[in-house]
Write a protein that holds these residues in place. Sequence first.
Motif, PDB file in Angstrom:
ATOM      1  N   PHE A 280      29.441   7.602 -74.262  1.00  0.00           N
ATOM      2  CA  PHE A 280      30.244   6.501 -73.737  1.00  0.00           C
ATOM      3  C   PHE A 280      30.331   6.620 -72.221  1.00  0.00           C
ATOM      4  O   PHE A 280      30.161   7.705 -71.654  1.00  0.00           O
ATOM      5  CB  PHE A 280      31.652   6.533 -74.334  1.00  0.00           C
ATOM      6  N   SER A 281      30.602   5.519 -71.574  1.00  0.00           N
ATOM      7  CA  SER A 281      30.691   5.534 -70.117  1.00  0.00           C
ATOM      8  C   SER A 281      31.915   6.320 -69.666  1.00  0.00           C
ATOM      9  O   SER A 281      32.878   6.499 -70.428  1.00  0.00           O
ATOM     10  CB  SER A 281      30.787   4.106 -69.577  1.00  0.00           C
ATOM     11  N   LYS A 282      31.862   6.794 -68.429  1.00  0.00           N
ATOM     12  CA  LYS A 282      32.964   7.581 -67.880  1.00  0.00           C
ATOM     13  C   LYS A 282      34.262   6.800 -67.908  1.00  0.00           C
ATOM     14  O   LYS A 282      35.325   7.330 -68.246  1.00  0.00           O
ATOM     15  CB  LYS A 282      32.616   8.004 -66.454  1.00  0.00           C
ATOM     16  N   SER A 283      34.192   5.507 -67.567  1.00  0.00           N
ATOM     17  CA  SER A 283      35.403   4.682 -67.523  1.00  0.00           C
ATOM     18  C   SER A 283      35.980   4.454 -68.919  1.00  0.00           C
ATOM     19  O   SER A 283      37.197   4.454 -69.109  1.00  0.00           O
ATOM     20  CB  SER A 283      35.090   3.328 -66.862  1.00  0.00           C
ATOM     21  N   THR A 284      35.094   4.279 -69.910  1.00  0.00           N
ATOM     22  CA  THR A 284      35.556   4.060 -71.294  1.00  0.00           C
ATOM     23  C   THR A 284      36.265   5.305 -71.831  1.00  0.00           C
ATOM     24  O   THR A 284      37.328   5.216 -72.448  1.00  0.00           O
ATOM     25  CB  THR A 284      34.369   3.699 -72.204  1.00  0.00           C
ATOM     26  N   VAL A 285      35.660   6.489 -71.588  1.00  0.00           N
ATOM     27  CA  VAL A 285      36.259   7.746 -72.032  1.00  0.00           C
ATOM     28  C   VAL A 285      37.581   7.983 -71.322  1.00  0.00           C
ATOM     29  O   VAL A 285      38.581   8.376 -71.941  1.00  0.00           O
ATOM     30  CB  VAL A 285      35.299   8.930 -71.776  1.00  0.00           C
ATOM     31  N   SER A 286      37.601   7.726 -70.014  1.00  0.00           N
ATOM     32  CA  SER A 286      38.810   7.945 -69.224  1.00  0.00           C
ATOM     33  C   SER A 286      39.958   7.068 -69.717  1.00  0.00           C
ATOM     34  O   SER A 286      41.105   7.521 -69.830  1.00  0.00           O
ATOM     35  CB  SER A 286      38.527   7.641 -67.751  1.00  0.00           C
ATOM     36  N   GLU A 287      39.644   5.826 -70.045  1.00  0.00           N
ATOM     37  CA  GLU A 287      40.668   4.899 -70.546  1.00  0.00           C
ATOM     38  C   GLU A 287      41.209   5.347 -71.909  1.00  0.00           C
ATOM     39  O   GLU A 287      42.416   5.302 -72.155  1.00  0.00           O
ATOM     40  CB  GLU A 287      40.070   3.493 -70.647  1.00  0.00           C
ATOM     41  N   ALA A 288      40.310   5.793 -72.787  1.00  0.00           N
ATOM     42  CA  ALA A 288      40.717   6.247 -74.123  1.00  0.00           C
ATOM     43  C   ALA A 288      41.580   7.498 -74.027  1.00  0.00           C
ATOM     44  O   ALA A 288      42.600   7.623 -74.719  1.00  0.00           O
ATOM     45  CB  ALA A 288      39.480   6.522 -74.971  1.00  0.00           C
ATOM     46  N   LEU A 289      41.194   8.430 -73.158  1.00  0.00           N
ATOM     47  CA  LEU A 289      41.961   9.659 -72.991  1.00  0.00           C
ATOM     48  C   LEU A 289      43.338   9.374 -72.388  1.00  0.00           C
ATOM     49  O   LEU A 289      44.330   9.987 -72.780  1.00  0.00           O
ATOM     50  CB  LEU A 289      41.198  10.641 -72.095  1.00  0.00           C
ATOM     51  N   LYS A 290      43.391   8.445 -71.458  1.00  0.00           N
ATOM     52  CA  LYS A 290      44.668   8.084 -70.841  1.00  0.00           C
ATOM     53  C   LYS A 290      45.636   7.526 -71.882  1.00  0.00           C
ATOM     54  O   LYS A 290      46.827   7.875 -71.907  1.00  0.00           O
ATOM     55  CB  LYS A 290      44.438   7.055 -69.733  1.00  0.00           C
ATOM     56  N   ASP A 291      45.107   6.677 -72.760  1.00  0.00           N
ATOM     57  CA  ASP A 291      45.933   6.089 -73.820  1.00  0.00           C
ATOM     58  C   ASP A 291      46.456   7.173 -74.769  1.00  0.00           C
ATOM     59  O   ASP A 291      47.650   7.184 -75.118  1.00  0.00           O
ATOM     60  CB  ASP A 291      45.113   5.057 -74.593  1.00  0.00           C
ATOM     61  N   LEU A 292      45.582   8.097 -75.167  1.00  0.00           N
ATOM     62  CA  LEU A 292      45.980   9.177 -76.077  1.00  0.00           C
ATOM     63  C   LEU A 292      46.980  10.119 -75.412  1.00  0.00           C
ATOM     64  O   LEU A 292      47.904  10.625 -76.056  1.00  0.00           O
ATOM     65  CB  LEU A 292      44.746   9.948 -76.533  1.00  0.00           C
ATOM     66  N   GLU A 293      46.789  10.330 -74.112  1.00  0.00           N
ATOM     67  CA  GLU A 293      47.699  11.215 -73.385  1.00  0.00           C
ATOM     68  C   GLU A 293      49.086  10.597 -73.256  1.00  0.00           C
ATOM     69  O   GLU A 293      50.100  11.280 -73.419  1.00  0.00           O
ATOM     70  CB  GLU A 293      47.120  11.516 -72.001  1.00  0.00           C
ATOM     71  N   GLU A 294      49.143   9.309 -72.978  1.00  0.00           N
ATOM     72  CA  GLU A 294      50.424   8.617 -72.854  1.00  0.00           C
ATOM     73  C   GLU A 294      51.192   8.608 -74.170  1.00  0.00           C
ATOM     74  O   GLU A 294      52.422   8.601 -74.196  1.00  0.00           O
ATOM     75  CB  GLU A 294      50.192   7.186 -72.370  1.00  0.00           C
ATOM     76  N   LYS A 295      50.468   8.633 -75.284  1.00  0.00           N
ATOM     77  CA  LYS A 295      51.096   8.661 -76.610  1.00  0.00           C
ATOM     78  C   LYS A 295      51.441  10.078 -77.063  1.00  0.00           C
ATOM     79  O   LYS A 295      51.981  10.265 -78.154  1.00  0.00           O
ATOM     80  CB  LYS A 295      50.171   7.995 -77.633  1.00  0.00           C
ATOM     81  N   GLY A 296      51.098  11.071 -76.231  1.00  0.00           N
ATOM     82  CA  GLY A 296      51.417  12.457 -76.555  1.00  0.00           C
ATOM     83  C   GLY A 296      50.498  13.095 -77.571  1.00  0.00           C
ATOM     84  O   GLY A 296      50.792  14.175 -78.095  1.00  0.00           O
ATOM     85  N   ILE A 297      49.367  12.451 -77.847  1.00  0.00           N
ATOM     86  CA  ILE A 297      48.442  12.956 -78.856  1.00  0.00           C
ATOM     87  C   ILE A 297      47.535  14.049 -78.290  1.00  0.00           C
ATOM     88  O   ILE A 297      47.160  14.986 -78.987  1.00  0.00           O
ATOM     89  CB  ILE A 297      47.598  11.806 -79.445  1.00  0.00           C
ATOM     90  N   ILE A 298      47.195  13.925 -77.006  1.00  0.00           N
ATOM     91  CA  ILE A 298      46.350  14.933 -76.357  1.00  0.00           C
ATOM     92  C   ILE A 298      47.036  15.463 -75.100  1.00  0.00           C
ATOM     93  O   ILE A 298      48.018  14.894 -74.611  1.00  0.00           O
ATOM     94  CB  ILE A 298      44.967  14.377 -75.968  1.00  0.00           C
ATOM     95  N   LYS A 299      46.516  16.587 -74.603  1.00  0.00           N
ATOM     96  CA  LYS A 299      46.966  17.163 -73.343  1.00  0.00           C
ATOM     97  C   LYS A 299      45.742  17.407 -72.469  1.00  0.00           C
ATOM     98  O   LYS A 299      44.674  17.779 -72.969  1.00  0.00           O
ATOM     99  CB  LYS A 299      47.686  18.501 -73.574  1.00  0.00           C
ATOM    100  N   ARG A 300      45.903  17.167 -71.162  1.00  0.00           N
ATOM    101  CA  ARG A 300      44.814  17.445 -70.225  1.00  0.00           C
ATOM    102  C   ARG A 300      45.310  18.401 -69.140  1.00  0.00           C
ATOM    103  O   ARG A 300      46.475  18.372 -68.759  1.00  0.00           O
ATOM    104  CB  ARG A 300      44.285  16.161 -69.596  1.00  0.00           C
ATOM    105  N   ARG A 301      44.395  19.221 -68.664  1.00  0.00           N
ATOM    106  CA  ARG A 301      44.733  20.198 -67.635  1.00  0.00           C
ATOM    107  C   ARG A 301      43.512  20.409 -66.737  1.00  0.00           C
ATOM    108  O   ARG A 301      42.381  20.533 -67.226  1.00  0.00           O
ATOM    109  CB  ARG A 301      45.148  21.523 -68.288  1.00  0.00           C
ATOM    110  N   THR A 302      43.748  20.452 -65.449  1.00  0.00           N
ATOM    111  CA  THR A 302      42.658  20.687 -64.507  1.00  0.00           C
ATOM    112  C   THR A 302      42.396  22.181 -64.408  1.00  0.00           C
ATOM    113  O   THR A 302      43.297  22.970 -64.139  1.00  0.00           O
ATOM    114  CB  THR A 302      43.002  20.122 -63.116  1.00  0.00           C
TER     115      THR A 302
END
Length: 327
Positions: free
Chosen positions: A30-52
Amino acid sequence: MSLRDVLLRELKRARGLGIDQFQIEEMMGFSKSTVSEALKDLEEKGIIKRRTIGGKIKHVWLAEYYPYYDEKLLRIGCLRSTEYVKFVSVAKNYSESKGIDLIVRFYDDAISLMNDLSQGLLEFALAPIFTEIIYSISNRNSIILGAVASGGSGVYKNVNCNCGKILTSESSSMMILAREFAKTRKISEIAIFKDPRRAIKDYESFKAEYIVIWEPYASKIMGEKMASFSDVLDSFPCCGISVSENNRENRTLIEIVRLYKRSRFTAREDVIDIFAKSTSVSPKTAKASLENYIWDIKFYRSDLKKYLEFIGYPPIEEIIEKIYEEV
């Protein structure tokens, strides 16, 4: 399969390892923007966590398997037993009052449970006190903060079988109960099981004469009760409350344990339903089984010392200091 479903499937497989965000983009096509949008949605719902990581690379985990402490997330791991209903009820009340997401994860063996605690995938491990002690001594990365309860288990005899075989779970308080009971009977074999439901089927199919089993399974098993946990192990706790070494001084976790120790018995109906489902019994059976535990139990350093002596481990003060914290 949607991008969301693929993401959740792969992150669940990765567990505590997680996946680099750029790998998700490359692996799934998937494109970078599509993945980024999906991850943002999941993160806002508390389903995933991201860390740099390393200042540049973003790493992704399911929230359930995030290997770092998050003050807005509380994960409790436990075995399939109603002994933990009160603790989870207290933790759920606290979590709701503080706006914390609570996740309860069930395990079929205590070692896997303790491994997840040591890897930072749980805030609390509720497991047999015997397992917690041996694990803490061996790995030095988990701390016992108190006891859950006592009682709630026993040794049962299939009156139609005389093979002398006894079934018990591995590396657990049940194994200690089986060992002590075997001293008073002619036991030809002590066999280990992981799945209590399968073990009960074997026992009821005359493949074993005795079984050492806990609630809520004990409330519905056939046979004659030969000994209860308290008969053999007196006031020793069956299970304990552990946290990782990194969370030894975590104020939130300590506060929950203190609330548990101070509170009268409480069992939320929604929590009873969760445990009924996990143990494949009716809510009515799960609720009734709670009457067979001793909830008001004290467990101090002196008690831990006695327990170590009982299981045959040297009660060295230095070890007790490292594996137990009174709160």
